[in-house]
Design a protein around this motif. Sequence first.
Motif, mmCIF file in Angstrom:
data_model
loop_
_atom_site.group_PDB
_atom_site.id
_atom_site.type_symbol
_atom_site.label_atom_id
_atom_site.label_comp_id
_atom_site.label_asym_id
_atom_site.label_seq_id
_atom_site.Cartn_x
_atom_site.Cartn_y
_atom_site.Cartn_z
ATOM 1 N N VAL A 12 2.523 -4.126 -2.182
ATOM 2 C CA VAL A 12 3.009 -3.722 -1.413
ATOM 3 C C VAL A 12 2.907 -4.306 0.218
ATOM 4 C CG1 VAL A 12 2.041 -0.802 -0.224
ATOM 5 C CG2 VAL A 12 1.781 -1.997 -2.560
ATOM 6 N N ASP A 13 3.779 -3.676 1.174
ATOM 7 C CA ASP A 13 4.303 -4.215 2.364
ATOM 8 C C ASP A 13 3.876 -2.632 3.170
ATOM 9 O OD1 ASP A 13 5.520 -4.225 5.329
ATOM 10 O OD2 ASP A 13 6.405 -6.345 4.379
ATOM 11 N N LEU A 14 3.263 -1.912 4.108
ATOM 12 C CA LEU A 14 2.950 -1.030 4.051
ATOM 13 C C LEU A 14 4.115 -0.577 4.786
ATOM 14 C CD1 LEU A 14 -0.729 -0.443 5.956
ATOM 15 C CD2 LEU A 14 -0.085 -0.828 3.831
ATOM 16 N N GLY A 15 4.577 -1.503 5.836
ATOM 17 C CA GLY A 15 6.425 -0.694 6.830
ATOM 18 C C GLY A 15 7.144 -0.262 5.608
ATOM 19 N N HIS A 16 6.860 -0.564 4.653
ATOM 20 C CA HIS A 16 8.070 -0.469 3.499
ATOM 21 C C HIS A 16 8.226 0.532 2.906
ATOM 22 C CE1 HIS A 16 8.655 -5.281 3.439
ATOM 23 N NE2 HIS A 16 9.113 -4.980 4.451
ATOM 24 N N HIS A 17 8.085 1.722 3.313
ATOM 25 C CA HIS A 17 7.855 3.103 2.451
ATOM 26 C C HIS A 17 8.489 4.101 3.663
ATOM 27 C CE1 HIS A 17 4.663 0.801 0.742
ATOM 28 N NE2 HIS A 17 5.140 1.369 0.083
ATOM 29 N N ALA A 18 9.022 4.653 3.316
ATOM 30 C CA ALA A 18 9.701 6.343 4.070
ATOM 31 C C ALA A 18 8.170 6.586 4.706
ATOM 32 C CB ALA A 18 10.551 7.368 3.384
ATOM 33 N N PRO A 19 8.577 7.326 5.808
ATOM 34 C CA PRO A 19 7.068 7.934 6.469
ATOM 35 C C PRO A 19 7.369 9.342 6.621
ATOM 36 C CG PRO A 19 9.448 7.648 8.276
ATOM 37 C CD PRO A 19 10.144 6.946 7.046
ATOM 38 N N ASN A 20 5.683 8.784 5.845
ATOM 39 C CA ASN A 20 4.961 10.217 5.472
ATOM 40 C C ASN A 20 4.968 9.470 3.759
ATOM 41 O OD1 ASN A 20 4.684 11.571 7.997
ATOM 42 N ND2 ASN A 20 6.396 12.747 7.566
#
Length: 430
Positions: free
Chosen positions: A253-261
């Motif tokens: 899990v790369d924290l920045g690799h998800h849509a906002p929220n």
Amino acid sequence: MSFELDSEHLATENQKRMKWVEEDYDHLGRQLARRGVDIEKLTERAAAFRVSVPSWGLGTGGTRFARFPGPGEPRNVFEKIEDCEVVLKLVRSTPGISLHIPWDQPESPAELKSFAQARGLFIDSMNSNTFQDQPDQPLSYKFGSLTHTDPAVRRQAVEHNLECLELGVELGARSHTVWIGDGGNFPGQLHLRKALDRYLDSVREIYRALPDGWRLFIEHKLYEPAFYSTVIADWGTSYYCVRELGERAFSLVDLGHHAPNVNIEMIVARLVQFGKLAGFHFNDSKYGDDDLDAGSIKPFQLFLIFNELVDAELASVPGFDPAYMLDQSHNVTDPIESLMTSAAELLRAYVQAHLVDREALAQHQDGNDALLALQALKRAFNTDVEPILAMARCRAGGAIDPVGVYRSSGYRRRMAEARPATARLGAGIV
Ligand code: RM4
Ligand code: MN
Ligand code: MN
């Protein structure tokens, strides 16, 4: 010649701050005792916390518009390791290094390994790069790598990963992280199902070559560099793939690799429950980036993620052994300062998560008392645990105030003299 951050300077700086840290620590200790928490046990846990530093985070990063290099940037992997030593020396929790190949391909792996070891460092995870073309590369990754429609390109990408594994064995690494930039910019560009089939074929080969005792980590990312669709877009796809691959494959899990929220802590809980959490690339983001410093934008989210991790740790969930790594791009800060601060932010969230009264929380959950359940979390999150972090660092020989000591050491200024900029620095992500 390698420059050592002066131990005497560190001791003098700590001495200046020691009295206040002790006073704050004692006070916090009394407060926590009232809550039934033994501060010494927490400090021990804090001292045992580890997070790896990315070799690609030591140089100044950039955006797709520009890169503004900082003074004294490392010009090669050895200089990056010198900077990692400074980070380790001041924060004590970062002996591991993630290495990006070919950015940090060493001429002599044995030399690199011993160079790191002599500084108390080791190579932790290997990272392949099939999202860029290298100058001497026969085939282009413009339209993909492990999922390319042309089997020859897929072969080249697989071979690169196999080389990373071989190199990693020589360096003493224990895991391999695969992130691909494959995807499409236009609806219709990729046959969505076929692309995933090709991915699985390719990554199976990598998995089969995984050295003994190693784990394979795969990383999802919803967009960028592909702007319409990516082949491994989300944790569901990632989870499907690691299940297909076998027991030594895990979802990173790369924290920045998800849509906002997106509720990342829930993804974490699911992966823990399914025995497939590889670990993390920690960073933070506000909009669509994956580059900002961990804990700088959404510290409560970071705490909630650690709340899940600590809950799993305390429950001794079978096979729970996440790898903690930073993955950030430092565009406007001194990378050493950002990495030290980020390592401390992770530790803060970890210690705060250990302050959650889990018995009380379970009762509130069972009793459907939403308000008190949130309060149980907030009480932990709102506790200023800085004295614990400072004490843990100091007892381990690190700095009470890492950034303060670093700045007054003049390390960056000296590096600016010792490392005159070359035409193109092999540093940072651009
Ligand atoms: C990607 C991904 C990878 C990292 C590269 C540089 O977005 O996060 O983990 O290796 O960037
Ligand atoms: Mn990453
Ligand atoms: Mn990323």
